[in-house]
Enzyme design. Structure first.
Site, short mmCIF file in Angstrom:
data_model
loop_
_atom_site.label_atom_id
_atom_site.label_comp_id
_atom_site.label_asym_id
_atom_site.label_seq_id
_atom_site.Cartn_x
_atom_site.Cartn_y
_atom_site.Cartn_z
N SER A 95 28.67 5.22 19.52
CA SER A 95 26.89 5.09 19.09
C SER A 95 26.10 4.83 20.52
O SER A 95 26.62 5.68 21.45
CB SER A 95 27.29 4.28 17.80
OG SER A 95 26.09 3.97 17.58
N ASP A 140 19.86 7.61 19.85
CA ASP A 140 20.98 6.64 20.45
C ASP A 140 22.32 7.74 20.50
O ASP A 140 22.58 9.41 20.24
CB ASP A 140 22.27 5.54 20.03
CG ASP A 140 21.86 5.69 18.54
OD1 ASP A 140 21.96 6.63 17.95
OD2 ASP A 140 23.13 4.49 18.02
N ASP A 150 24.77 8.81 19.11
CA ASP A 150 25.76 9.41 17.62
C ASP A 150 24.44 9.39 16.78
O ASP A 150 24.15 10.46 15.76
CB ASP A 150 26.36 8.84 17.30
CG ASP A 150 26.32 7.51 16.49
OD1 ASP A 150 25.16 6.94 16.88
OD2 ASP A 150 26.94 7.15 15.56
N ASP A 163 21.97 8.16 15.01
CA ASP A 163 22.07 7.25 13.93
C ASP A 163 21.03 6.24 13.51
O ASP A 163 20.48 5.98 13.04
CB ASP A 163 23.47 6.60 13.23
CG ASP A 163 23.88 5.14 14.30
OD1 ASP A 163 23.25 5.25 14.67
OD2 ASP A 163 24.69 5.12 13.70
#
Length: 451
Positions: free
Chosen positions: A101, A240, A242, A244
């Protein structure tokens, strides 16, 4: 949280804590647990972000999945919510995302999604952990035609992009600045916003395996703020690693955090009668100004512990369709089952377009109270029992009486470290300093390790 699984899968320094050996076992044991009741050959999607360790862990994880007879669809670089979406719509047994992340490049992580597109339940994680800790691997070892097969599936990215576009509206005449964090959004965000007819400017779009989240992305929006001002963009959107989560920047270069994003989208849905139970789910960390804005608008709130998994649990159990965190995790359950930065960005732009209001106008309805957070090192045995100490309970009660409803205090233990977190919000910085420092001094005196 278990021995291996935290609140967002298994994480650690790649090749040191999260090793290829562990990735193989997670693939083997996780794949078995999630597909053991399948009547046909199980299908599992695997994706990663842009970290240099991603391909190493991907190869090991896939080997583990193949060893228990699973058909693996390799998606390559894709946003975490893209995996969740594809698992549901393509009727897979499970999905796996390799990412840490917003963490730096040296870290990585592995998180699983069940066939419903949601992150695993605690009992499923514990079942995988039991296999990891077993003295011997007794799972089946198929051979020949019993082994799994590997399918490269680049069309998964295209399907996810098309889905995102269908949730939006024509953004002609709007200029959007994007920061894709040198991460997973770097393969999709540009195309998605171009398909929506926006004019775009992009930074953080040249991943090299080592620069993910490095001075860019939702935790470092300074470059995006400058880009918005330089280009005269209508809004900036920072994802960010990833993709999400989302942090936005208004046309003046000011940050618009997850609280304000949730309010803007929630108010829009509420006015259209589309906000389920007229309620937004948020965590204890949401700003007092957010709560006051909801009250003024007549929107209800449900409050959970910190962590998007707890937000999702509350949404599922009570039938809510909007929730999230101040940090920018926003879940819009009408479209996806997990936080989706690009989806949230599209909905935010849609509200701007359909209302004809600037982002600064929309965000101004939430007055963010100054907030201060202090971490105090305490014994692990005491962090959960701090409120049982009379002096601590008394000083918190005294400060809350002084606030008279125009402020907020939150004292909570860290979930991962021997720390007690003391947070306060109030109308001025001076008041916040006073409340936090007064409480922190008593905590240090009573149970602090450095006392």
């Amino acid at each position: 949280m278990g021995k291996y699984f935290g609140t967002d899968g298994v994480r650690g320094e790649a090749n040191v804590e999260l090793t290829p050996e562990l990735a193989f076992k997670l693939g083997r044991f996780g794949g078995y647990v999630l597909s053991q009741h399948e009547t046909e050959r199980p299908k599992v999607f695997v994706a990663r972000d842009t970290r240099i360790s991603g391909e190493m862990l991907e190869s090991a994880l896939i080997a583990g999945l193949l060893s228990v007879g699973i058909e693996v669809y390799k998606l390559g670089v894709l946003a975490t919510p893209g995996v969740s979406y594809l698992v549901r719509t393509e009727k897979a047994s499970a999905g796996v995302m390799i990412s840490a992340s917003h963490n730096p490049a040296l870290d990585n992580g592995i998180k699983f999604f069940g066939n419903d597109g949601f992150k695993l339940a605690d009992d499923q994680e514990l079942e995988i952990e039991a296999l990891l800790d077993a003295p011997e691997d007794t799972l089946p070892r198929p051979s020949a035609e019993g082994l799994g097969t590997l399918v490269d599936y680049p069309e998964g990215l295209r399907k996810y992009e098309k889905f995102l576009v269908t949730t939006g509206t024509d953004l002609s005449g709007m200029t959007v600045a994007l920061d894709t964090a040198n991460g997973a959004a770097s393969v999709s965000a540009r195309d998605v916003f171009l398909d929506l007819n926006a004019e775009i400017a992009v930074i953080g779009e040249k991943p090299n395996g080592l620069n993910i989240n490095d001075g860019v992305g939702s935790t470092r929006p300074e470059q995006l703020q400058e880009l918005v001002k330089e280009t005269g963009a209508d809004l900036g959107l920072a994802f960010d690693g990833d993709s999400d989560r989302l942090i936005a920047v208004d046309e003046t270069g000011e940050i618009v955090d997850g609280d304000r994003i949730m309010f803007i989208i929630g108010k829009y849905l509420s006015e259209k009668g589309l906000l389920a139970h007229n309620t937004i789910v948020t965590t204890v960390m949401s700003n007092l100004g957010f709560h006051k804005a909801l009250d003024k608008q007549g929107i209800n709130k449900a409050i959970t512990a910190v962590g998007d998994r707890y937000v999702v649990e509350e949404m599922r159990s009570s039938g809510y369709n909007l929730g999230g965190e101040q940090s920018g995790h926003v879940i819009i359950m009408d479209y996806n089952t997990t936080g989706d930065g690009q989806l949230t960005a599209i909905q935010l732009a849609k509200v701007m377009k359909e209302t004809g209001k600037s982002l600064s106008e929309l965000a101004a309805e939430v007055t963010i109270y100054p907030q201060k957070l202090v971490n105090i090192r305490v014994e692990n045995s005491m962090k959960e029992r701090a409120m049982e100490v009379p002096a601590i309970a008394n000083i918190i009660a005294k400060m809350e009486d002084e606030m008279a409803g125009n402020g907020r205090i939150l004292v909570r233990p860290s979930g991962t470290e021997p720390l007690l977190r003391v947070m306060a919000e109030a109308p001025t910085d001076a008041e916040v300093d006073y409340y936090v420092d007064t409480i922190a001094d008593v905590v240090r005196t009573e149970i602090g390790c450095d006392n």
